[in-house]
Design a protein around this motif. Sequence first.
Motif, mmCIF file in Angstrom:
data_model
loop_
_atom_site.group_PDB
_atom_site.id
_atom_site.type_symbol
_atom_site.label_atom_id
_atom_site.label_comp_id
_atom_site.label_asym_id
_atom_site.label_seq_id
_atom_site.Cartn_x
_atom_site.Cartn_y
_atom_site.Cartn_z
ATOM 1 N N GLU A 13 -4.831 3.683 -19.082
ATOM 2 C CA GLU A 13 -5.422 3.600 -17.743
ATOM 3 C C GLU A 13 -4.493 2.810 -16.852
ATOM 4 O O GLU A 13 -3.934 1.794 -17.262
ATOM 5 N N GLY A 14 -4.291 3.278 -15.623
ATOM 6 C CA GLY A 14 -3.411 2.577 -14.702
ATOM 7 C C GLY A 14 -3.422 3.209 -13.328
ATOM 8 O O GLY A 14 -4.222 4.102 -13.030
ATOM 9 N N GLU A 59 1.991 4.572 -7.527
ATOM 10 C CA GLU A 59 2.190 4.853 -6.107
ATOM 11 C C GLU A 59 2.870 6.201 -5.940
ATOM 12 O O GLU A 59 3.860 6.498 -6.598
ATOM 13 N N SER A 60 2.363 7.014 -5.031
ATOM 14 C CA SER A 60 2.931 8.341 -4.811
ATOM 15 C C SER A 60 3.997 8.294 -3.722
ATOM 16 O O SER A 60 4.282 7.246 -3.132
ATOM 17 N N TRP A 61 4.578 9.460 -3.459
ATOM 18 C CA TRP A 61 5.712 9.565 -2.544
ATOM 19 C C TRP A 61 5.399 9.041 -1.142
ATOM 20 O O TRP A 61 6.254 8.454 -0.480
ATOM 21 N N ASN A 62 4.184 9.240 -0.667
ATOM 22 C CA ASN A 62 3.836 8.819 0.692
ATOM 23 C C ASN A 62 3.205 7.441 0.748
ATOM 24 O O ASN A 62 2.679 7.038 1.790
ATOM 25 N N GLY A 63 3.254 6.677 -0.346
ATOM 26 C CA GLY A 63 2.738 5.314 -0.344
ATOM 27 C C GLY A 63 1.286 5.199 -0.728
ATOM 28 O O GLY A 63 0.774 4.081 -0.865
ATOM 29 N N GLU A 64 0.582 6.329 -0.873
ATOM 30 C CA GLU A 64 -0.787 6.268 -1.355
ATOM 31 C C GLU A 64 -0.774 6.138 -2.880
ATOM 32 O O GLU A 64 0.253 6.321 -3.535
ATOM 33 N N TYR A 65 -1.943 5.828 -3.416
ATOM 34 C CA TYR A 65 -2.016 5.584 -4.858
ATOM 35 C C TYR A 65 -2.881 6.632 -5.552
ATOM 36 O O TYR A 65 -3.810 7.196 -4.965
ATOM 37 N N VAL A 66 -2.520 6.863 -6.801
ATOM 38 C CA VAL A 66 -3.274 7.754 -7.685
ATOM 39 C C VAL A 66 -3.524 6.998 -8.980
ATOM 40 O O VAL A 66 -2.643 6.299 -9.489
ATOM 41 N N ARG A 67 -4.716 7.159 -9.499
ATOM 42 C CA ARG A 67 -5.052 6.499 -10.759
ATOM 43 C C ARG A 67 -5.049 7.505 -11.906
ATOM 44 O O ARG A 67 -5.208 8.708 -11.688
ATOM 45 N N TYR A 68 -4.826 6.994 -13.104
ATOM 46 C CA TYR A 68 -4.883 7.853 -14.287
ATOM 47 C C TYR A 68 -5.702 7.173 -15.371
ATOM 48 O O TYR A 68 -5.797 5.939 -15.442
ATOM 49 N N LYS A 69 -6.296 8.012 -16.203
ATOM 50 C CA LYS A 69 -7.100 7.507 -17.315
ATOM 51 C C LYS A 69 -7.261 8.624 -18.335
ATOM 52 O O LYS A 69 -7.726 9.714 -18.002
ATOM 53 N N THR A 109 -2.233 -2.993 -8.456
ATOM 54 C CA THR A 109 -1.896 -3.786 -9.636
ATOM 55 C C THR A 109 -0.973 -2.995 -10.568
ATOM 56 O O THR A 109 -1.241 -2.840 -11.756
ATOM 57 N N ASP A 110 0.142 -2.511 -9.990
ATOM 58 C CA ASP A 110 1.088 -1.719 -10.776
ATOM 59 C C ASP A 110 2.369 -2.474 -11.084
ATOM 60 O O ASP A 110 3.309 -1.917 -11.651
ATOM 61 N N LYS A 130 0.955 -14.523 0.167
ATOM 62 C CA LYS A 130 2.020 -14.325 -0.815
ATOM 63 C C LYS A 130 1.426 -13.671 -2.059
ATOM 64 O O LYS A 130 0.435 -14.162 -2.608
ATOM 65 N N ILE A 131 2.050 -12.571 -2.509
ATOM 66 C CA ILE A 131 1.527 -11.800 -3.638
ATOM 67 C C ILE A 131 2.499 -11.867 -4.817
ATOM 68 O O ILE A 131 3.703 -11.664 -4.654
ATOM 69 N N THR A 132 1.966 -12.168 -5.954
ATOM 70 C CA THR A 132 2.706 -12.079 -7.210
ATOM 71 C C THR A 132 2.077 -10.965 -8.036
ATOM 72 O O THR A 132 0.894 -11.026 -8.376
ATOM 73 N N ASN A 133 2.890 -9.947 -8.350
ATOM 74 C CA ASN A 133 2.362 -8.705 -8.919
ATOM 75 C C ASN A 133 2.969 -8.438 -10.291
ATOM 76 O O ASN A 133 4.179 -8.508 -10.479
ATOM 77 N N SER A 134 2.148 -8.137 -11.227
ATOM 78 C CA SER A 134 2.582 -7.630 -12.521
ATOM 79 C C SER A 134 1.563 -6.587 -12.949
ATOM 80 O O SER A 134 0.458 -6.530 -12.400
ATOM 81 N N VAL A 135 1.951 -5.741 -13.912
ATOM 82 C CA VAL A 135 1.058 -4.666 -14.314
ATOM 83 C C VAL A 135 -0.251 -5.250 -14.821
ATOM 84 O O VAL A 135 -0.276 -6.058 -15.749
ATOM 85 N N GLY A 136 -1.349 -4.855 -14.148
ATOM 86 C CA GLY A 136 -2.669 -5.335 -14.553
ATOM 87 C C GLY A 136 -3.021 -6.709 -14.027
ATOM 88 O O GLY A 136 -4.058 -7.272 -14.411
ATOM 89 N N SER A 137 -2.201 -7.268 -13.135
ATOM 90 C CA SER A 137 -2.485 -8.609 -12.600
ATOM 91 C C SER A 137 -1.943 -8.717 -11.185
ATOM 92 O O SER A 137 -0.831 -8.276 -10.894
ATOM 93 N N LEU A 138 -2.770 -9.309 -10.304
ATOM 94 C CA LEU A 138 -2.362 -9.519 -8.920
ATOM 95 C C LEU A 138 -2.866 -10.888 -8.496
ATOM 96 O O LEU A 138 -4.075 -11.143 -8.517
#
Length: 727
Positions: free
Chosen positions: A500-501, A504-514, A658-659, A681-689
């Motif tokens: 699950e995750g 980000e797509s080409w136009n900056g929008e997001y898609v989820r998968y599961k 959270t990618d 200020k944002i610190t981003n890692s997979v599954g954590s923001l």
Amino acid sequence: MMRIRMMVLFCCVISVIACRKKSWDEYYGRPSTLAQPIYEVLQQRGNFTHFIKCIDKSGYKSTLAAGGYWTCFAPNDAAFEKYFQEHGISGDDAIDSATAQKIVKYSLVYNAYRKENLTDYQQSSGADTSVAYKRKTAYYTWVYNQGDSLILGANRNGSYVEDDNNNKYIPYFLDQYFAYQGLSSYDYNYFYPDSKYSGFNVANASVVNSDIEAENGLIDEVDAVILPLPSLEDYLKQNDQYSEFRKLLAKVVSYQSNANITERNYALTGKNDSVYIKYYDAGNSYGLAFSPNNENYLLASTDGQTDGYGFAVPTNAALIPYEAEILQHYKTFDAAPPAVLTALLNAHMWTSAPWPSKLIGSTNSSSEVPTFSLSNVVDKQLCSNGFFYGINTVQQANVFRTVYGKPFLDPSYTLMTRALDADIKFSLINPALKFTMVMMSNTVMTAEGYSYSTERSAWVYQAEGGTATTGSIPQSRVNRILASSIFLTQNAEMNNLSGEGIVESWNGEYVRYKNNTLFAGGNMDEGSVVHIDSVGTSVNGKVLYVDGLLKFSEVAIGGHLGRLANADPDDYGYFFNYLVKSTIWSNSDSTINGMTAGNPYTVFVPSNAAISEAVKSGLLPGDASTGVPNFSPSALEDQQAVVAFLQYHILNKNMVATDGKKSGDYLTLLQTLDGEPTTIKITNSVGSLVLKGMNGDVANVKVANSNILGDMAIIHTIDKVLDFNKQ
């Protein structure tokens, strides 16, 4: 008496004329120091007897014995004797007039050039030194028989100009040119392995004496007989190992009768049959890179002095299986769109002649570097209008071998290909970029109401139960869905979609998968997912064959927040109640003032518990003892605090998920009274923001209840209200 006077006068006139003639001869006669014409100079030198006999047979004696201005590359007697031996010719008598014309006319270059001027590019703005290696000769191919028809080759790329005879060029190789171009003897001997590079070569010959002066030009003595070089088309026709490529080229050929050329040919030959100009569809509907029968270059003026074309033609053994591979869905080129054939042909065509030492670093007419090496070259020929390389493999066209090729070569995806061609294609065919692309079949697009009207040249959209619309709105919808179906995955981010995750797509929008399903904002709205049926691979990524479209959300961000507040009141309830009671809420369309449609936003929604803590601390209006919010405060200061709180928790024109991709300082909607922007200020890692406010306080995204996709927006819940008061 009158008769006597007339006779005296006549005698006087004759006497005056005679005296004047003597004066002209004495003062204006031919200077003794003036060189003889080319023909006489060749006779006087004594070692051009065979060439002189060719001149006599060719009918060019009067031309070379009179005026004019030529550069003549004249083969000496030793050159002819070698030619006789190599070709099994008994002597001069065995050379017919047609062959004599070829030898003589191809040896004659228009205008006289000294050795040091042959590398000059002659143009209207003045000579450009060290860039020329060819000159136009007096030789050209006239009307020829093709079956029962009379044919004349085109002299332009895709067109014909009647006052141009399509004269052949002759190449020469000088140290000055090679040094300037970064070339060496290797580039000469690659085409002429049996000739020695001397620093001044003309085709297969060396110049043994240069700049021999004549009244009507200059003579360069060469040590080999030079026959007219074939054009790229001629060489292709002569070699049956390229018959398959030749057959494909024939598909883009057309013929058009020409009345003026027919009349001219009748005057020359007595044949009254129509003459047809043979056109290669260069620059027209097929868009072929150039016409292989065109002896001129791009501008059809003097630029043929500096450049030519290039052909890298695969053998039949290499090409036929490749055709089967790219045509596995269409089966034949006739069934495929014309662009498929054009792409294959153009991949093997160079619009600038690639020298051997620079071939591998050159780019073809599609701006692609070779996918073959010099070890694949099994045949090479320097032609009159370019370089020919026969190869035992194919040049892999990027439009075939990249992810773009999957829809392009499949008739089930013509709508997707049409949409790709509008914009995104040129990124997708870059082998250096890695993509994952969700395929959009004609069946799926049609089922969702999308089609294309060829009559109107426009996209059409008809929602279920709605009226069909045509034009910019359907096109925008298609473009958005398409862009949301393409992902730049340089690090193989989507190689495993079993978990699950979010991506980000080409136009900056997001898609989820599961669990090997995908869903975008619109899919989330309707509670649907797109199932992955199979995967295809290419040189720059993979494609996912699916059973539906990734749809964008058409629900305003406020509408999403309202739905979330109803579905999950503990995480979204307090925030939404503050929002709908605030001055930035629009009841009419559930929008938020300050947010512009079509721009991306991220909304961080503090949970009810986090807001209660903020109320207790006095940051937000409410009962400080219980933490119960006051959603409709009467005090202006409290109302302003609510607006500041809401605005500070919305990123302005940025979407962050959270990618693990986006970190750093991001602007919010909030500006101070002085108009200064505020940031998080944002610190981003997979599954954590993790968010850090401008006053140093920290909030964490609650991942399990976040990554809610809206209309160009993404919504997260966080565990703390960030201090929105700038200190």
